[in-house]
Write a protein that holds these residues in place. Structure first.
Motif, PDB file in Angstrom:
ATOM      1  N   VAL A  70      -4.693   2.407   1.031  1.00 16.62           N
ATOM      2  CA  VAL A  70      -3.885   2.416  -0.191  1.00 16.62           C
ATOM      3  C   VAL A  70      -2.569   1.681   0.051  1.00 16.62           C
ATOM      4  CG1 VAL A  70      -2.791   3.885  -1.940  1.00 16.62           C
ATOM      5  CG2 VAL A  70      -4.893   4.654  -0.816  1.00 16.62           C
ATOM      6  N   GLU A  71      -2.212   0.839  -0.924  1.00 19.67           N
ATOM      7  CA  GLU A  71      -0.939   0.107  -0.916  1.00 19.67           C
ATOM      8  C   GLU A  71      -0.063   0.656  -2.043  1.00 19.67           C
ATOM      9  OE1 GLU A  71      -0.064  -2.431   1.156  1.00 19.67           O
ATOM     10  OE2 GLU A  71      -1.988  -2.634   2.153  1.00 19.67           O
ATOM     11  N   ASP A  72       1.247   0.657  -1.836  1.00 18.47           N
ATOM     12  CA  ASP A  72       2.203   1.078  -2.867  1.00 18.47           C
ATOM     13  C   ASP A  72       2.880  -0.174  -3.410  1.00 18.47           C
ATOM     14  OD1 ASP A  72       4.509   1.917  -4.296  1.00 18.47           O
ATOM     15  OD2 ASP A  72       4.601   3.766  -3.136  1.00 18.47           O
ATOM     16  N   CYS A  73       2.633  -0.509  -4.678  1.00 18.48           N
ATOM     17  CA  CYS A  73       3.183  -1.732  -5.274  1.00 18.48           C
ATOM     18  C   CYS A  73       4.686  -1.641  -5.543  1.00 18.48           C
ATOM     19  CB  CYS A  73       2.448  -2.058  -6.573  1.00 18.48           C
ATOM     20  SG  CYS A  73       0.776  -2.675  -6.306  1.00 18.48           S
ATOM     21  N   ASP A  74       5.189  -0.439  -5.810  1.00 18.39           N
ATOM     22  CA  ASP A  74       6.630  -0.305  -6.057  1.00 18.39           C
ATOM     23  C   ASP A  74       7.438  -0.517  -4.783  1.00 18.39           C
ATOM     24  OD1 ASP A  74       6.214   0.161  -8.737  1.00 18.39           O
ATOM     25  OD2 ASP A  74       6.664   2.310  -8.656  1.00 18.39           O
ATOM     26  N   LYS A  75       6.957   0.031  -3.691  1.00 16.75           N
ATOM     27  CA  LYS A  75       7.676  -0.058  -2.419  1.00 16.75           C
ATOM     28  C   LYS A  75       7.197  -1.232  -1.558  1.00 16.75           C
ATOM     29  CE  LYS A  75       8.425   4.915  -2.274  1.00 16.75           C
ATOM     30  NZ  LYS A  75       8.060   6.177  -1.622  1.00 16.75           N
ATOM     31  N   ASN A  76       6.073  -1.850  -1.947  1.00 16.53           N
ATOM     32  CA  ASN A  76       5.461  -2.933  -1.168  1.00 16.53           C
ATOM     33  C   ASN A  76       5.186  -2.525   0.270  1.00 16.53           C
ATOM     34  OD1 ASN A  76       5.074  -4.978  -3.087  1.00 16.53           O
ATOM     35  ND2 ASN A  76       7.248  -5.495  -3.003  1.00 16.53           N
ATOM     36  N   VAL A  77       4.583  -1.338   0.416  1.00 19.82           N
ATOM     37  CA  VAL A  77       4.229  -0.851   1.749  1.00 19.82           C
ATOM     38  C   VAL A  77       2.798  -0.307   1.753  1.00 19.82           C
ATOM     39  CG1 VAL A  77       6.603  -0.222   2.396  1.00 19.82           C
ATOM     40  CG2 VAL A  77       5.109   1.504   1.357  1.00 19.82           C
ATOM     41  N   MET A  78       2.242  -0.257   2.945  1.00 18.75           N
ATOM     42  CA  MET A  78       0.961   0.409   3.144  1.00 18.75           C
ATOM     43  C   MET A  78       1.238   1.903   2.973  1.00 18.75           C
ATOM     44  SD  MET A  78      -2.321   0.146   4.141  1.00 18.75           S
ATOM     45  CE  MET A  78      -2.494  -1.406   5.017  1.00 18.75           C
ATOM     46  N   ALA A  79       0.533   2.531   2.031  1.00 19.92           N
ATOM     47  CA  ALA A  79       0.780   3.939   1.741  1.00 19.92           C
ATOM     48  C   ALA A  79      -0.161   4.876   2.497  1.00 19.92           C
ATOM     49  CB  ALA A  79       0.657   4.187   0.243  1.00 19.92           C
ATOM     50  N   ALA A  80      -1.386   4.400   2.807  1.00 18.89           N
ATOM     51  CA  ALA A  80      -2.343   5.237   3.529  1.00 18.89           C
ATOM     52  C   ALA A  80      -3.368   4.351   4.225  1.00 18.89           C
ATOM     53  CB  ALA A  80      -3.055   6.195   2.575  1.00 18.89           C
ATOM     54  N   HIS A  81      -3.715   4.742   5.450  1.00 24.96           N
ATOM     55  CA  HIS A  81      -4.742   4.021   6.215  1.00 24.96           C
ATOM     56  C   HIS A  81      -5.361   5.002   7.208  1.00 24.96           C
ATOM     57  CE1 HIS A  81      -6.860   1.029   8.496  1.00 24.96           C
ATOM     58  NE2 HIS A  81      -6.419   0.075   7.692  1.00 24.96           N
ATOM     59  N   PRO A  82      -6.673   5.260   7.089  1.00 32.17           N
ATOM     60  CA  PRO A  82      -7.279   6.277   7.938  1.00 32.17           C
ATOM     61  C   PRO A  82      -7.490   5.875   9.396  1.00 32.17           C
ATOM     62  CG  PRO A  82      -8.957   5.230   6.629  1.00 32.17           C
ATOM     63  CD  PRO A  82      -7.640   4.683   6.155  1.00 32.17           C
ATOM     64  N   LEU A  83      -7.597   4.581   9.680  1.00 32.58           N
ATOM     65  CA  LEU A  83      -7.896   4.145  11.044  1.00 32.58           C
ATOM     66  C   LEU A  83      -6.712   3.541  11.780  1.00 32.58           C
ATOM     67  CD1 LEU A  83     -11.422   2.536  10.498  1.00 32.58           C
ATOM     68  CD2 LEU A  83     -10.826   4.920  10.950  1.00 32.58           C
ATOM     69  N   PRO A 105      -2.289 -11.766  -0.463  1.00 27.46           N
ATOM     70  CA  PRO A 105      -1.722 -12.988  -1.036  1.00 27.46           C
ATOM     71  C   PRO A 105      -0.650 -12.675  -2.067  1.00 27.46           C
ATOM     72  CG  PRO A 105      -3.823 -12.518  -2.064  1.00 27.46           C
ATOM     73  CD  PRO A 105      -3.622 -11.480  -0.988  1.00 27.46           C
ATOM     74  N   GLU A 106       0.161 -13.659  -2.389  1.00 30.68           N
ATOM     75  CA  GLU A 106       1.173 -13.535  -3.429  1.00 30.68           C
ATOM     76  C   GLU A 106       0.479 -13.125  -4.737  1.00 30.68           C
ATOM     77  OE1 GLU A 106       5.057 -13.343  -3.968  1.00 30.68           O
ATOM     78  OE2 GLU A 106       4.250 -14.208  -2.136  1.00 30.68           O
ATOM     79  N   GLY A 107       1.036 -12.186  -5.459  1.00 28.51           N
ATOM     80  CA  GLY A 107       0.488 -11.777  -6.755  1.00 28.51           C
ATOM     81  C   GLY A 107      -0.656 -10.780  -6.680  1.00 28.51           C
ATOM     82  N   TRP A 108      -0.927 -10.255  -5.486  1.00 22.06           N
ATOM     83  CA  TRP A 108      -2.054  -9.328  -5.319  1.00 22.06           C
ATOM     84  C   TRP A 108      -1.909  -8.068  -6.154  1.00 22.06           C
ATOM     85  CZ3 TRP A 108      -1.381  -4.406  -3.384  1.00 22.06           C
ATOM     86  CH2 TRP A 108      -0.144  -4.153  -2.777  1.00 22.06           C
ATOM     87  N   CYS A 109      -0.697  -7.568  -6.292  1.00 17.55           N
ATOM     88  CA  CYS A 109      -0.468  -6.317  -6.997  1.00 17.55           C
ATOM     89  C   CYS A 109      -0.789  -6.468  -8.491  1.00 17.55           C
ATOM     90  CB  CYS A 109       0.984  -5.886  -6.817  1.00 17.55           C
ATOM     91  SG  CYS A 109       1.138  -4.150  -6.429  1.00 17.55           S
ATOM     92  N   ALA A 110      -0.324  -7.542  -9.092  1.00 21.99           N
ATOM     93  CA  ALA A 110      -0.605  -7.788 -10.515  1.00 21.99           C
ATOM     94  C   ALA A 110      -2.103  -7.991 -10.730  1.00 21.99           C
ATOM     95  CB  ALA A 110       0.175  -8.999 -11.003  1.00 21.99           C
ATOM     96  N   ALA A 111      -2.743  -8.707  -9.827  1.00 19.43           N
ATOM     97  CA  ALA A 111      -4.184  -8.968  -9.948  1.00 19.43           C
ATOM     98  C   ALA A 111      -4.983  -7.667  -9.850  1.00 19.43           C
ATOM     99  CB  ALA A 111      -4.633  -9.948  -8.876  1.00 19.43           C
ATOM    100  N   ALA A 112      -4.551  -6.745  -9.010  1.00 15.34           N
ATOM    101  CA  ALA A 112      -5.258  -5.474  -8.840  1.00 15.34           C
ATOM    102  C   ALA A 112      -5.150  -4.586 -10.083  1.00 15.34           C
ATOM    103  CB  ALA A 112      -4.729  -4.734  -7.618  1.00 15.34           C
ATOM    104  N   LYS A 113      -4.164  -4.869 -10.939  1.00 19.76           N
ATOM    105  CA  LYS A 113      -3.980  -4.071 -12.148  1.00 19.76           C
ATOM    106  C   LYS A 113      -4.928  -4.485 -13.272  1.00 19.76           C
ATOM    107  CE  LYS A 113       0.706  -2.699 -11.100  1.00 19.76           C
ATOM    108  NZ  LYS A 113       2.108  -2.754 -11.407  1.00 19.76           N
ATOM    109  N   LYS A 114      -5.634  -5.600 -13.112  1.00 14.43           N
ATOM    110  CA  LYS A 114      -6.641  -5.989 -14.100  1.00 14.43           C
ATOM    111  C   LYS A 114      -7.723  -4.909 -14.102  1.00 14.43           C
ATOM    112  CE  LYS A 114      -6.169 -10.926 -13.170  1.00 14.43           C
ATOM    113  NZ  LYS A 114      -6.870 -12.076 -12.593  1.00 14.43           N
ATOM    114  N   PRO A 115      -8.363  -4.661 -15.246  1.00 15.58           N
ATOM    115  CA  PRO A 115      -9.401  -3.627 -15.297  1.00 15.58           C
ATOM    116  C   PRO A 115     -10.526  -3.833 -14.276  1.00 15.58           C
ATOM    117  CG  PRO A 115      -8.871  -4.387 -17.509  1.00 15.58           C
ATOM    118  CD  PRO A 115      -8.132  -5.269 -16.552  1.00 15.58           C
ATOM    119  N   SER A 116     -10.799  -5.083 -13.927  1.00 18.98           N
ATOM    120  CA  SER A 116     -11.871  -5.370 -12.964  1.00 18.98           C
ATOM    121  C   SER A 116     -11.360  -5.440 -11.525  1.00 18.98           C
ATOM    122  CB  SER A 116     -12.554  -6.685 -13.320  1.00 18.98           C
ATOM    123  OG  SER A 116     -11.617  -7.747 -13.290  1.00 18.98           O
ATOM    124  N   GLY A 117     -10.046  -5.326 -11.324  1.00 21.54           N
ATOM    125  CA  GLY A 117      -9.496  -5.434  -9.972  1.00 21.54           C
ATOM    126  C   GLY A 117      -9.568  -6.865  -9.466  1.00 21.54           C
TER     127      GLY A 117
END
Length: 170
Positions: A70-83, A105-117
């Motif tokens: 899991v990534e946090d788009c507001d803080k731009n940090v890795m929020a969770a990683h199990p390994l 890549p640049e713009g990854w957060c906005a792209a992930a917000k599309k309904p299809s990811g």
């Protein structure tokens, strides 16, 4: 009696030879599984906001040769990683793949917000390995949160275009 012993020996020999091949084919996550798990995880995170479940190695979010992170788009940090718990809290854009390029890549957060990811590509070591392999990762925003949920497949042949068609299906 002798025939049954021969059959047992042959069966054991067959299992010894066949088992490694079966295990390898069963231990590779598919793109369909990744899309389904990411959607399920994004839904769960939207409802609970609970990141702890995504930091555990022994959980339904770690399967075959992949895992949810899991990534946090507001803080731009890795929020969770199990390994790789050492990645949690790191600046998302500073995380490099095994070839030295930024994973996200640049713009990854906005792209992930599309309904299809969105699908992205980078080189990452498979769990338990040191060398990088081509990894295609699916990212999807968890509605109502600042989080983006992701998981990937290790595949040398799949294209981003064909994977995007898969994730566009309802």
């Amino acid at each position: 009696m002798r025939n049954s012993k021969i059959l047992v020996v042959l069966a054991v020999a067959f299992l010894i030879v066949a088992r490694p091949n079966v295990a390898v084919s069963q231990d590779k996550a598919t793109a369909q599984e990744v899309v389904a798990k990411v959607k399920e995880a994004a839904s769960a995170l939207s409802k609970t906001g609970d990141l702890a479940q995504f930091n555990q190695k022994q959980s339904p979010w770690v399967w075959k040769d992949t895992y949810i992170f899991v990534e946090d788009c507001d803080k731009n940090v890795m929020a969770a990683h199990p390994l790789k718990p050492e990645l949690v809290g790191q600046d998302s854009l500073s995380i490099k793949d095994t070839r030295g390029k930024s994973v996200l890549p640049e713009g990854w957060c906005a792209a992930a917000k599309k309904p299809s990811g969105v699908w992205i590509e980078y080189w990452w070591a498979k769990p338990g390995e040191k060398e990088g392999s081509r990894k295609l990762t699916y990212l999807l925003s968890a509605k109502g949160t600042s989080y983006v949920v992701a998981a990937g497949i290790y595949d040398d042949k799949a294209s981003i275009a064909e994977l995007s068609k898969l994730s566009n299906k309802k």
